[in-house]
Write a protein that holds these residues in place. Structure first.
Motif, PDB file in Angstrom:
ATOM      1  N   THR A  83      15.368   8.287   0.292  1.00  0.00           N
ATOM      2  CA  THR A  83      15.480   9.394  -0.660  1.00  0.00           C
ATOM      3  C   THR A  83      14.538  10.539  -0.339  1.00  0.00           C
ATOM      4  O   THR A  83      14.927  11.717  -0.379  1.00  0.00           O
ATOM      5  CB  THR A  83      15.202   8.902  -2.097  1.00  0.00           C
ATOM      6  N   TYR A  84      13.292  10.209   0.003  1.00  0.00           N
ATOM      7  CA  TYR A  84      12.267  11.242   0.134  1.00  0.00           C
ATOM      8  C   TYR A  84      11.881  11.574   1.573  1.00  0.00           C
ATOM      9  O   TYR A  84      11.160  12.538   1.814  1.00  0.00           O
ATOM     10  CB  TYR A  84      11.010  10.824  -0.630  1.00  0.00           C
ATOM     11  N   HIS A 112      14.622   2.441  -0.480  1.00  0.00           N
ATOM     12  CA  HIS A 112      15.128   3.450  -1.423  1.00  0.00           C
ATOM     13  C   HIS A 112      14.292   4.717  -1.370  1.00  0.00           C
ATOM     14  O   HIS A 112      14.841   5.829  -1.282  1.00  0.00           O
ATOM     15  CB  HIS A 112      15.137   2.877  -2.837  1.00  0.00           C
TER      16      HIS A 112
END
Length: 217
Positions: free
Chosen positions: A102-103, A98
């Motif tokens: 996401t980053y 995740h």
């Protein structure tokens, strides 16, 4: 005749009893932690930011450190521990999917897993004769038994137990996705914890082998 490399030494009852007590207390803390998460962290319960997911990461990270210690400090079964380390390190990266997606970038975790697993498996294949020799020793240990139990719990049972179809059937019109997530994540954490116990047992055995090697023949 048994050599100092033979791990089939008996475990004293007192030592086994102490370990079982400690493992039982840790499992109890995990269950209590999940309860606290459900009660006091409603905004992040059983999410990527919750207690359960964080503990999964901590457990896997600790297991990896123990394997590094066995492989690079004690120098016991380098090929077996490399394969175990690759598996657990890949699992650790997978748990961060995740955050990485996401980053960093979409599917970053898949690239990192490939970079960990492919070279490790390649090396073990090259060293397969040594790996098989090491595995004949490891195959008779408590560590492998616990590792197998943890693997089946995390990668087989938790996936089947956490199926949405199963929980929709159980809860029917009262289906709540958080309940399904809780069941899967907590069961997964239990499996990871059993794998951690397996690595603890491996360290204890590896230390005995290492110490035996220091005794002149």
């Amino acid at each position: 005749m048994k050599t100092h490399l033979d791990p089939a030494w008996p475990i004293a009852f007192r030592s086994l009893f102490v370990r079982v007590v400690i493992y039982t207390l840790l499992i109890g803390l995990i269950a209590q932690g999940a309860y606290w998460e459900a009660q006091y962290l409603p905004s992040v319960r059983f999410s990527e930011l919750g207690f359960t997911e964080f503990t999964q990461t901590l457990v896997l990270f600790t297991a990896c450190l123990l394997l590094i210690y066995v492989r690079h400090v004690l120098h016991v079964w380098p090929n077996v521990t490399l394969l175990l380390l690759a598996f657990l390190a890949a699992s650790l990266v997978r748990e961060q999917d995740h955050f990485l997606d996401t980053y960093v970038a979409e599917n970053t975790w898949k690239v990192l897993v490939a970079l960990i697993v492919i070279p490790s498996i390649t090396w073990v294949v090259i060293q397969r004769r040594y790996f098989l020799t090491e595995f004949t020793h490891y195959s008779n240990t408590v560590s492998l038994g616990l590792f197998t139990a943890g693997f089946l719990t995390t990668y087989i049972f938790s996936r089947l137990y956490g199926r949405q179809a199963f929980w929709r059937t159980v809860m029917q019109e009262n289906y709540v996705s958080n309940v399904k997530s809780m069941a899967e994540e907590v069961t997964e954490l239990l499996g990871y914890s059993i794998i951690l116990f397996a690595m603890v047992e491996l360290v204890l055995l590896a230390r005995r082998i290492y110490q035996a090697r220091q005794i002149p023949a």
